[in-house]
Design a protein around this motif. Sequence first.
Motif: not given
Length: 611
Positions: A346-355, A371-372, A396-398, A418-428
């Motif tokens: 029912e709920k799927l969370y994917i964190m930084s895999t290369r899938t 979906l997160n 879907i949160d991205l 999409l629902n909520d989108v968070y973008l941090t292109p300068e975080n590095g």
Amino acid sequence: MKKYLCCICCLIFLLAGCTNRNAESSTFDTSQGGAVSSEGSALDDITQELRDLCEQAVIDLQYNSVLTESWEGAPIILKGPLTAMNLAITNIERTDDGLLVTAELYGNVYIDPVTLEETIEYGPVPIMTEGSQPKPGLAFGKSVVLLRQSAEGLEPLSCTYEKYPHPGLDYLKAQTEKLEAALSASEKIDITQYDQRLVEYIWQLIFSHRYIENPEDITLYDLENFRDPLDLPHSSIYDPDAVDTLDPDYRLDASLLRLMPNLEEVVCPYGLVDYSVFENMHSLKKLTLAVDEEVLRTLKVGHTEELVLNDPDVDVLDLSNVDTDILRLVSWTTAVRGFAGCEKIEKLYIMSTRTDMRLVNADTFPDLSYLNLYFYSDTPRVRDFSQLATFDGVKIDLYLDYQACNNQTLESLAGVKLNDVYLTPENGSYPSQDFDRSLADGLNARKISYGMEMYFQERTGKEDAALENRPLFSSGPGSIKVPLGIGEELNGWTLDYVEDYNNLEERIIARFSGEATLKGSIRIHSQEEGWISGEVEFTVAEESLSQLPYYEHDTRTIWFEIANGDMIKQAAGADAGEYIDCEITISGYSYEFAPMLCWNSSTVTEIHRIG
């Protein structure tokens, strides 16, 4: 950020009573609810207001961890964990020297099951208490604080701390006496039939609830009624210096778990001989595993609300023999190359895999409702999200962090709702120079935010609803308190999220977006400091207190954990140490306040000075 503390630590509650103090001088006994003297006559000079001020003065000392030592003069404030998690004022006396306030102290008590040595700071086995009133934890001692009234308020002059002889052992023996009938009627297990590493660990877990002299005394009653989180990466089981935790010669025979059908949470990042030991468990709330092909060959789960798979490097993730509502895939380097048996997820969370994200679609996950996705990359790896368009009505949160937030990846989101989108292109250190913000602004999303956010947090929608009673925040202690709602701003900080807000219980979790430059001190904890090992904290200087939001009930010293502590360690050139003259710029502020051990956190974006 460290998400787990000691593997068998949790804080519950103990039903404890208050003690009275008899003295020649006039007294106020708080357990009686009124002012009395040793002769029983009324004391009009100890008002309710004065009693409240005395209690607050002692609580201030408690939050600064100085009640568990004796001292005279001004207390020496040493940053450290709260040893007294709570307290109860049991007596107030007026003397010629000032007001004597007696407080019974409650908190965690740890015990060594072999030597029976007890400590309140950190030890092998934390004692799990039961009940809920009046204070959390065990009553482990009392402190008598001398306060002097002055024009500025109540000034602490001294503290006399008395540690109770063996509160933990007394409690554990009392618990065993309560269970005597059930234990006598139960069968003792033959521990020789099981992996001795696991037997030793389970014995320690049971010892945290009742006195049990040795592993041979473990009964079926103990196992069948055990519900604490089972965290298998423990020193009594695994060699922490081992390299290949899934090595066949290193795997743990966990068949003893078949006698523990009512477990609610199991964490097992190391290899097991047989993963079907979970097949008769139907009360699991969370099961965490490290995954290889051997795991999937034998994995059977009766039911778990949530299944967390770390480093899933498999050709096909087949969950046909697993009943779970929520699936989390967590990895920085590995990938799932196919899915099967995921129809009921029912709920799927994917964190930084290369899938390959093209595998995540409505055909593979037909019952999905949420979906997160969180991806971080220090190279512009392109991910194809086009198949997300096959979902209908799925929230879907991205989160795209650093170079995962690149133009080609954003282009693949065309047509995806999409629902909520968070973008941090300068975080590095090396952000992309050609990031096209217009691609992000053109996404079909309910909300698009640029900046840090605590990832992997499901957005329930409740955090965006208007709060009936908005929490009060101020810009530092002593400033005007104002009610804040979602999206409202205080001194440059915007309230983005609130949960667990209950003004009566004085607890809150809040997330703020914004930036601030702060002066203060930095402490890098060494790897030998228990639950806070390796963490980096920042204590805010008085001149910078007004730069942060401050919850109305919070009387703690203002400090916070630095989420990206490695940045500080690298700049300081050290893995441990304290630096008293520092200046940093932070982005985002995570605020957590509750009547238990918790702390705030933020992310450093720039280091101006460490000295």
